[in-house]
Design a protein around this motif. Sequence first.
Motif, mmCIF file in Angstrom:
data_model
loop_
_atom_site.group_PDB
_atom_site.id
_atom_site.type_symbol
_atom_site.label_atom_id
_atom_site.label_comp_id
_atom_site.label_asym_id
_atom_site.label_seq_id
_atom_site.Cartn_x
_atom_site.Cartn_y
_atom_site.Cartn_z
ATOM 1 N N GLU A 160 1.154 -1.446 -0.020
ATOM 2 C CA GLU A 160 -0.310 0.069 -0.471
ATOM 3 C C GLU A 160 0.747 0.625 -0.314
ATOM 4 N N LEU A 161 0.670 2.184 -1.101
ATOM 5 C CA LEU A 161 1.309 3.676 -0.883
ATOM 6 C C LEU A 161 0.471 4.987 -0.189
ATOM 7 N N ILE A 162 0.295 5.586 1.101
ATOM 8 C CA ILE A 162 -0.583 5.968 0.856
ATOM 9 C C ILE A 162 -0.446 7.244 1.600
ATOM 10 N N ASN A 163 -0.567 8.173 1.131
ATOM 11 C CA ASN A 163 -0.108 9.763 1.714
ATOM 12 C C ASN A 163 0.783 10.297 1.056
ATOM 13 N N ASN A 164 1.065 10.254 -0.111
ATOM 14 C CA ASN A 164 2.516 9.915 -0.716
ATOM 15 C C ASN A 164 2.434 11.492 -1.961
ATOM 16 N N LEU A 165 3.520 12.246 -1.903
ATOM 17 C CA LEU A 165 3.942 13.313 -3.253
ATOM 18 C C LEU A 165 4.758 12.852 -4.202
ATOM 19 N N PHE A 166 4.603 12.378 -5.106
ATOM 20 C CA PHE A 166 5.573 12.072 -6.326
ATOM 21 C C PHE A 166 5.665 13.073 -7.133
ATOM 22 N N TYR A 167 6.773 13.529 -7.257
ATOM 23 C CA TYR A 167 7.000 14.805 -7.704
ATOM 24 C C TYR A 167 8.318 15.335 -8.199
ATOM 25 N N GLU A 168 7.912 15.954 -9.700
ATOM 26 C CA GLU A 168 9.272 15.771 -10.713
ATOM 27 C C GLU A 168 10.352 14.727 -10.899
ATOM 28 N N ASN A 169 9.663 13.897 -11.272
ATOM 29 C CA ASN A 169 10.420 12.297 -10.718
ATOM 30 C C ASN A 169 10.180 12.341 -12.150
ATOM 31 N N GLN A 170 11.956 11.936 -13.242
ATOM 32 C CA GLN A 170 11.913 12.228 -14.474
ATOM 33 C C GLN A 170 12.698 11.510 -15.099
ATOM 34 N N SER A 171 12.642 9.984 -15.033
ATOM 35 C CA SER A 171 12.836 8.841 -15.660
ATOM 36 C C SER A 171 12.777 8.624 -17.039
#
Length: 279
Positions: free
Chosen positions: A4-15
């Motif tokens: 489970e992935l909860i309450n996260n910010l995925f921000y400016e990732n550049q793969s």
Amino acid sequence: LSLELINNLFYENQSVGQGEAIQAFAASVQIDFYNNVFFGNGSGAENQISTSLGASFNFPGGNVYYENDIGNDAPATYFGPNKLNPAEPLGIRPVIVEDGYGLKYYTITDATSALIDAGVDAGNLPQTDTRRAPRVLTGTITNVVDAGPVEYTPFRVLNSNPNGSDSFDDVLLQFNSSADPQNYIEFDIFSYTQGNEIAFNSPIAIDVSVYVDGYSQNSTGISGPDVTGGQGVTPAVNLIQITNAGGALEPLILNAMGITIAGFNIHGFDEYGLLLSTS
């Protein structure tokens, strides 16, 4: 196997060539997403979330996805009703916050935001949001969390004026009439670098449960171990200062249980920094 992935910010990732926010090198695993934000990711036409070995993704609700690179949307089946259209009034702070604990997130600043009461309370959702504010706070629907990792609070201090609209004094007077069992006061003083001192002319009573979070102010910093690994601690930085404008015995009188005061430098009062009058 599940995750489970909860309450996260995925921000400016550049793969490039793989999932720009998440790449799963795993088979026979289900990943459930609750109340996450995907923002500003992208370097090409890849999906935000990808797997090379057959992992499955499940989005029960509360996930927010916007302003990522054009052409790299995750498949609609990933998001379904969770994907909030950027045309909706998201009402978020235009610049990311880095709070006193070093956490980064976007706050909801508009009471009409489409994110309010649009989350899900499922899985192992914590009792607090990503910045430690209680879940659930005020909303239009009783006991429904907000979408994304941060709850909206109407009690926001926007300037360091001693009184008047959006001042600490004004917010304290407003929230004392709140009927909500949990309350949270957030600080977002944009001119903070020009002055972080709030002067009190007279004490104000706090009569209901509340978390008054000075560390929510961008650019503050909690004290802690030396960042270089040496002995001692690094001092707290840029704390909001509560001072005496003249003649105030104390700034705050605490008349209720369940009050948390965090992230302040309180000094210069004629008698007490805080007066606790509840039993």
